[in-house]
Design an enzyme around this catalytic site. Sequence first.
Site, PDB file in Angstrom:
ATOM      1  N   ASP A  73       0.807  -1.216   0.000  1.00 25.55           N
ATOM      2  CA  ASP A  73       0.000   0.000   0.000  1.00 25.55           C
ATOM      3  C   ASP A  73       0.845   1.273   0.000  1.00 25.55           C
ATOM      4  OD1 ASP A  73      -2.038  -1.862   0.311  1.00 25.55           O
ATOM      5  OD2 ASP A  73      -2.192  -1.550   2.469  1.00 25.55           O
ATOM      6  N   GLU A 249     -11.152   1.446  -4.199  1.00 17.92           N
ATOM      7  CA  GLU A 249     -10.513   1.835  -2.938  1.00 17.92           C
ATOM      8  C   GLU A 249      -9.221   2.591  -3.211  1.00 17.92           C
ATOM      9  OE1 GLU A 249      -9.729  -1.786  -0.812  1.00 17.92           O
ATOM     10  OE2 GLU A 249      -8.628  -2.673  -2.467  1.00 17.92           O
TER      11      GLU A 249
END
Length: 581
Positions: A73, A249
Amino acid sequence: MNRTIKHLFSLFILAASLGLVSFTVLRNSEAIKPGSDPIFKKAVYTGNDKVYKDHPLQEGEFYNPILQGTYPDPAITRKGDDYYLVCSSFAMFPGVPIFHSKDLVNWKQIGHVLDRQSQLDVHNTSISQGVYAPGITYNEQNDTFYMITTAFAGGLGNIILKTKDPMKGWSEPKKLNFEGIDPSIFFDDDGKAYVVHNDAPDKGKELYQGHRVIKVWEYDVENDQVIPGTDTIIVNGGVDLSQKPIWIEAPHLYKKDGTYYLMCAEGGTGGWHSEVIFSSDSPKGPFTPAPSNPILTQRYFGDERGAFKVDWAGHADLVKGPNDQYYGVFLGVRPNEDNQVNTGRQTFILPVDWSGKYPVFENGLIPMKPTLKMPEGVENHTGENGFFPNGNFTYEEDFTGENLDFRWIGLRGPREAFMETGKKGLEMEAFSTNITELKPTSTLFYRQMHRSFSFMTEMEYQPKKETDLAGITCYQNERFNYLFGITKKEGKDIILLQKTENGKSEILFSKNIELKNPVALKVEAKGNSYEFSYALKASEFRVLGEAVSGDILSTNVAGGFTGAMIGLYATEGNTAIPQSN
């Protein structure tokens, strides 16, 4: 440790939790004494992946991924010639590793954003909970860096922290008043600010499993809070709602040539992962998807890619790099030959072509290669002078330095709560908890960064009873792990290998030994095969039992969002007790 030192250390921990002091590695060589607490004299990690042997670096090249092992991430920002990158850390402590670079090739870890207990509470949290998907943004208007993330522990939810200088630490977190996950913050050139994030659809409007939305809020920079009533859904479902896209997302807002761009991950962080882009005349939409979506994915390619197979590419962030060339950082995985993902989601980088209206990751829609061309004028110094290594490398630690390398981490609590370093090495105080429990344990972890590797440690240790054990663990989570260590049984020293799969533990191999100090323990992996060996004399390693499968250390089998880690481990609550030999 003696009891006086333990009492003083408890007071130190309490003070740190109140924010009165910050953690540094303790040094008190006089406190290190042989006994039931092990002393780790050294640790050596060596990566040995075939892909790097087959693709030696040529002049002007560097390896991709730039951060091997479980560094997922990624998010990135820039101030002048300084680039800062952060990654998810889940229940690891300290949390949110942060890296610095001048050129996007050579990176140094400068610490962690969440390095104090007052900032991070993951005490009884599953390893894949904790801190998710951080965003980092520099605001030119007030010369301030912001880190925003979701903390699935401690009752925090979405939080934001600030600093004027990422080299000097971060503020306490401030809780933000919205639900959902994966927030990022955007500062417009007119002084206004906005937060975008993933959320559930409005109540009663969920159309299918995995249906999510992207919301935007106006943000009050003076009070560091979203402005009530300003939230707007700007993406419903994804690029094409009729196709039932899942898990839109990890949104990021950008502005280029007067147009606003919203970039998101779509498809879930697995085999269908991708990166998509939208544009608008306003940061609050409406946003129109690019006709060229996705702009990054590896989902269309099979196993014929060989030793360097990258999957799950997505969850990206953009930055303007050297010579005004855009780059994107993103996560991806490198499965082993059995298609198991043991090294977790790693940080990759690619140049981005933004010569047209929409950005496209260069070579992000074809099978990725292990090397990249360096930006013009940049030299490769990875692995030198504190720069993070990649490719095949060897890392050695004798635990006598002033500061312990940032790559060593705790789980669910600070590493300083159970360890001291000094001239004799690293002394680890054995907690009463063990690695199969959902609690802090005395375990100092190093990420598995290669599909094929060896990890060796040398320790001095003398267990006193059956509940004493020290050694190493190969760990995916508390329900899936291997334990390789030394304990006591009926007055005799025992070395054993325990496998825990889906929460059920069994001892695979055990052997009586005549314990001599120091003792060396080693795990060696060749893809999906893991072999555990020990040496009571220098260099005379003996395999305990036989090789075992590493599948329980893979995300495929164990689930979750992290990669495997190797830990130096001690406990006074050992339950791995073999039957009498």
